[in-house]
Write a protein that holds these residues in place. Structure first.
Motif, PDB file in Angstrom:
ATOM      1  N   GLY A  87      41.157  57.194  39.047  1.00  0.00           N
ATOM      2  CA  GLY A  87      42.037  58.324  38.758  1.00  0.00           C
ATOM      3  C   GLY A  87      42.805  58.758  40.002  1.00  0.00           C
ATOM      4  N   ALA A 124      33.296  52.572  50.498  1.00  0.00           N
ATOM      5  CA  ALA A 124      31.920  52.563  51.018  1.00  0.00           C
ATOM      6  C   ALA A 124      31.792  51.560  52.161  1.00  0.00           C
ATOM      7  N   TYR A 169      42.026  60.704  42.391  1.00  0.00           N
ATOM      8  CA  TYR A 169      41.771  62.064  42.851  1.00  0.00           C
ATOM      9  C   TYR A 169      40.768  61.959  43.988  1.00  0.00           C
ATOM     10  N   ARG A 196      44.741  45.971  48.067  1.00  0.00           N
ATOM     11  CA  ARG A 196      44.404  45.614  46.698  1.00  0.00           C
ATOM     12  C   ARG A 196      44.261  46.898  45.871  1.00  0.00           C
ATOM     13  N   ASP A 234      29.502  52.600  44.681  1.00  0.00           N
ATOM     14  CA  ASP A 234      29.212  52.259  43.281  1.00  0.00           C
ATOM     15  C   ASP A 234      28.116  51.213  43.151  1.00  0.00           C
ATOM     16  N   ASP A 260      35.056  40.548  51.648  1.00  0.00           N
ATOM     17  CA  ASP A 260      35.581  41.049  50.367  1.00  0.00           C
ATOM     18  C   ASP A 260      36.296  39.898  49.661  1.00  0.00           C
ATOM     19  N   LYS A 261      36.108  39.833  48.338  1.00  0.00           N
ATOM     20  CA  LYS A 261      36.731  38.747  47.582  1.00  0.00           C
ATOM     21  C   LYS A 261      38.249  38.946  47.493  1.00  0.00           C
ATOM     22  N   VAL A 299      34.630  58.604  45.075  1.00  0.00           N
ATOM     23  CA  VAL A 299      35.123  58.291  46.425  1.00  0.00           C
ATOM     24  C   VAL A 299      34.300  59.067  47.467  1.00  0.00           C
ATOM     25  N   ARG A 320      44.986  54.520  45.555  1.00  0.00           N
ATOM     26  CA  ARG A 320      43.919  53.738  46.180  1.00  0.00           C
ATOM     27  C   ARG A 320      44.473  52.588  47.012  1.00  0.00           C
ATOM     28  N   VAL A 359      30.980  37.090  47.680  1.00  0.00           N
ATOM     29  CA  VAL A 359      29.538  36.958  47.920  1.00  0.00           C
ATOM     30  C   VAL A 359      28.921  36.454  46.621  1.00  0.00           C
TER      31      VAL A 359
HETATM   32  C1  LIG Z   1      38.511  54.596  35.533  1.00  0.00           C
HETATM   33  C2  LIG Z   1      37.935  55.170  36.788  1.00  0.00           C
HETATM   34  C3  LIG Z   1      38.472  56.316  37.317  1.00  0.00           C
HETATM   35  C4  LIG Z   1      37.940  56.842  38.496  1.00  0.00           C
HETATM   36  N1  LIG Z   1      38.504  57.965  39.025  1.00  0.00           N
HETATM   37  C5  LIG Z   1      38.029  58.483  40.177  1.00  0.00           C
HETATM   38  C6  LIG Z   1      38.678  59.579  40.809  1.00  0.00           C
HETATM   39  O1  LIG Z   1      39.729  60.062  40.357  1.00  0.00           O
HETATM   40  N2  LIG Z   1      38.134  60.071  41.948  1.00  0.00           N
HETATM   41  C7  LIG Z   1      36.994  59.542  42.494  1.00  0.00           C
HETATM   42  O2  LIG Z   1      36.523  60.056  43.527  1.00  0.00           O
HETATM   43  N3  LIG Z   1      36.383  58.473  41.945  1.00  0.00           N
HETATM   44  C8  LIG Z   1      36.893  57.920  40.810  1.00  0.00           C
HETATM   45  N4  LIG Z   1      36.317  56.795  40.289  1.00  0.00           N
HETATM   46  C9  LIG Z   1      35.186  56.186  41.005  1.00  0.00           C
HETATM   47  C10 LIG Z   1      35.656  55.439  42.244  1.00  0.00           C
HETATM   48  O3  LIG Z   1      36.715  54.577  41.911  1.00  0.00           O
HETATM   49  C11 LIG Z   1      34.497  54.646  42.845  1.00  0.00           C
HETATM   50  O4  LIG Z   1      33.360  55.451  42.906  1.00  0.00           O
HETATM   51  C12 LIG Z   1      34.826  54.104  44.251  1.00  0.00           C
HETATM   52  O5  LIG Z   1      35.891  53.194  44.205  1.00  0.00           O
HETATM   53  C13 LIG Z   1      33.598  53.435  44.852  1.00  0.00           C
HETATM   54  O6  LIG Z   1      33.926  52.821  46.072  1.00  0.00           O
HETATM   55  P1  LIG Z   1      33.131  51.526  46.553  1.00  0.00           P
HETATM   56  O7  LIG Z   1      33.610  51.238  47.906  1.00  0.00           O
HETATM   57  O8  LIG Z   1      31.686  51.727  46.303  1.00  0.00           O
HETATM   58  O9  LIG Z   1      33.551  50.383  45.529  1.00  0.00           O
HETATM   59  P2  LIG Z   1      34.983  49.737  45.249  1.00  0.00           P
HETATM   60  O10 LIG Z   1      36.057  50.683  45.547  1.00  0.00           O
HETATM   61  O11 LIG Z   1      34.874  49.183  43.868  1.00  0.00           O
HETATM   62  O12 LIG Z   1      35.074  48.536  46.288  1.00  0.00           O
HETATM   63  C14 LIG Z   1      34.243  47.411  46.153  1.00  0.00           C
HETATM   64  C15 LIG Z   1      34.865  46.243  46.885  1.00  0.00           C
HETATM   65  O13 LIG Z   1      33.971  45.146  46.780  1.00  0.00           O
HETATM   66  C16 LIG Z   1      34.688  43.971  46.521  1.00  0.00           C
HETATM   67  N5  LIG Z   1      33.787  43.056  45.830  1.00  0.00           N
HETATM   68  C17 LIG Z   1      33.256  43.178  44.597  1.00  0.00           C
HETATM   69  N6  LIG Z   1      32.443  42.142  44.320  1.00  0.00           N
HETATM   70  C18 LIG Z   1      32.450  41.358  45.417  1.00  0.00           C
HETATM   71  C19 LIG Z   1      31.802  40.136  45.748  1.00  0.00           C
HETATM   72  N7  LIG Z   1      30.967  39.515  44.917  1.00  0.00           N
HETATM   73  N8  LIG Z   1      32.034  39.602  46.964  1.00  0.00           N
HETATM   74  C20 LIG Z   1      32.884  40.218  47.856  1.00  0.00           C
HETATM   75  N9  LIG Z   1      33.530  41.357  47.578  1.00  0.00           N
HETATM   76  C21 LIG Z   1      33.307  41.935  46.379  1.00  0.00           C
HETATM   77  C22 LIG Z   1      35.876  44.405  45.686  1.00  0.00           C
HETATM   78  O14 LIG Z   1      36.963  43.502  45.815  1.00  0.00           O
HETATM   79  C23 LIG Z   1      36.194  45.773  46.289  1.00  0.00           C
HETATM   80  O15 LIG Z   1      37.164  45.710  47.295  1.00  0.00           O
HETATM   81  C24 LIG Z   1      36.849  56.227  39.131  1.00  0.00           C
HETATM   82  C25 LIG Z   1      36.309  55.052  38.599  1.00  0.00           C
HETATM   83  C26 LIG Z   1      36.854  54.514  37.456  1.00  0.00           C
HETATM   84  C27 LIG Z   1      36.302  53.225  36.918  1.00  0.00           C
END
Ligand SMILES: Cc1cc2nc3c(=O)[nH]c(=O)nc-3n(C[C@H](O)[C@H](O)[C@H](O)COP(=O)(O)OP(=O)(O)OC[C@H]3O[C@@H](n4cnc5c(N)ncnc54)[C@H](O)[C@@H]3O)c2cc1C
Length: 389
Positions: free
Chosen positions: A42, A12, A44, A37, A276, A31-32, A289, A94, A117
């Motif tokens: 999953g 995101a 996918y 990382r 998320d 990012d922390k 994703v 990932r 943060v």
């Molecule tokens: C078990 C499991 C299986 C999944 N399988 C799938 C799948 O197969 N396909 C799919 O599409 N989705 C899947 N998902 C969902 C998917 O992983 C998430 O929806 C996606 O990673 C969201 O992306 P994001 O960028 O919002 O958050 P994230 O990928 O979680 O990235 C958030 C970032 O913020 C950083 N961060 C967090 N807190 C702080 C802070 N306080 N300060 C600074 N940085 C911070 C973290 O280090 C991280 O790099 C799965 C989720 C889980 C839990």
């Protein structure tokens, strides 16, 4: 003062930074973690997510590392059913996906700061973010706009008063990369038993990402015997002992949870949540994703419009809030429908019958979930009734 600070450099956050760069804005990503990382997932990547990557100019960069997937196979409730995707999805670690997205954001002008943060508060004309660097030093950053893309434990959502405490029984995920498997093909496989399930996402015939989702009360029992659990349940649910008999974890075991995060809204003042951080959807349907990329891009467009014409900022943010909230509501519904169908033996059997007799009825749902077909027809009451008729 920064125009935009993005908390979180996952899909995101990086997608938002890339889209902002396209609009001529340079963002600071905080990012922390240091990249590359890993992230519990999953792994996918739906066809809709691949489409979003194309929008960002990254599909051709990532395609060589990805395994094209042709469909999904559901095992459980006495049913084994194969559903084909209209457009291929990907199996892609990932570690690679997120690293490539962040690199692309940086190459297009974003700046990266490794820091956690810790606080966000409004201070006109924008916000103040308190961040802690790995050295332990804290800094205060001023931003006109903040995109909170810090995942399912979002500090930004909490500090802005947008988080809602999770209700009901919590679930956890355990798993990692496995080897020693046999005869995997280009189907994601789901093994479902009540509210627990595991997903097998193949990298080749012998290697896969396997994620087991369990209820909190089963967590301690499963924690120490995940591999044994996978072998036993795969045999019981698919009737094929050989394929999973040699399953062994390669690399680190991943354990995360609780798998829940809800919000009462996705914006507060000049803060926009994406991915998320805006709300977590049951990972069964693999929409995360896709939603993260789409939400990041949409947040960037709203911010770019707000920066270009400050008088239109409230409208641009309001528009983002209503579109993202409605998208998340509808995708949450899709996930709940699928869990209802797969959680009941009777309904699973009826859907399986329809897959054979009227595959087009089920295809509407599969395409909507994969982000490559409209959602409204998939949610239409008549279609849902016909699916289990
Ligand atoms: C078990 C499991 C299986 C999944 N399988 C799938 C799948 O197969 N396909 C799919 O599409 N989705 C899947 N998902 C969902 C998917 O992983 C998430 O929806 C996606 O990673 C969201 O992306 P994001 O960028 O919002 O958050 P994230 O990928 O979680 O990235 C958030 C970032 O913020 C950083 N961060 C967090 N807190 C702080 C802070 N306080 N300060 C600074 N940085 C911070 C973290 O280090 C991280 O790099 C799965 C989720 C889980 C839990």
């Amino acid at each position: 003062m920064f125009d935009v600070v993005i908390a979180g450099g996952g899909p995101a956050g990086s997608a938002a930074a890339i889209a902002l760069a396209g609009a001529g804005l340079k963002a600071l990503i905080v990012d922390k973690a240091l990249f590359p990382r890993n992230k519990a997932c999953g792994e996918y990547v739906s066809a809709g997510a691949v489409e979003q990557l194309r929008t960002l100019g990254l599909e051709s960069v990532l395609a060589p590392a990805a395994v094209p997937l042709v469909g999904i196979r559901l095992n459980g409730n006495g049913v084994r059913v194969e559903l084909r995707f209209s457009k291929a999805g990907w199996a892609l670690p990932r570690l690679q996906l997120d690293d490539e997205l962040l690199r692309c954001a940086i190459s297009r002008g974003a700046t990266f700061l490794q820091a956690r943060v810790e606080d966000v508060r409004e201070e006109a004309p924008g916000s103040l973010l308190t961040v802690r660097e790995p050295s332990g030093e804290t800094r205060v950053l001023q931003a006109r706009f903040v995109i909170g893309a810090d995942g399912a434990q979002s500090v930004v959502a909490r500090k802005c008063g947008l988080s809602v405490a999770p209700r009901g029984e919590q679930r956890f995920a355990l798993g990692g990369h496995y080897g020693g498997l046999r005869d995997l093909d280009r189907f994601v496989e789901m093994f479902v038993e009540g509210s627990s399930y595991f997903a097998v996402n193949p990298f080749d015939a012998a290697h896969a990402n396997i994620m087991v989702i369990v209820r909190e009360k089963d967590l301690s029992a499963r924690k120490n015997d995940v591999d044994q659990f996978i072998r036993e349940r795969a045999r019981a649910l698919s009737g094929n002992a050989a394929r999973f008999a040699g399953a062994r974890l390669e690399g680190k075991r991943i354990a995360v949870g609780p798998l829940a995060h809800s919000t009462r809204g996705v914006t507060a003042g000049n803060v926009l949540l994406a991915g998320d951080a805006a709300g977590f959807i049951d990972p069964f349907t693999g929409q995360g994703v896709y939603l993260a990329l789409r939400g990041g891009i949409a947040a960037a467009r709203a911010v770019a419009a707000a920066v270009a014409t400050p008088s239109s900022a409230p409208a641009a943010i309001e528009n983002y809030a209503s579109e993202l909230s409605s998208e998340m509501r509808r995708r949450g519904k899709l996930a709940r429908i699928v869990r209802t169908f797969t959680g009941s033996a009777a309904l699973s059997k009826r859907v399986a019958r329809n897959v054979e007799r009227n595959p087009e009825r089920v295809q509407i749902l599969i395409d909507a979930i994969a982000g490559c077909g409209p959602v409204a027809p998939a949610l239409a009451f008549g279609n849902l009734v016909r699916l289990v008729a």
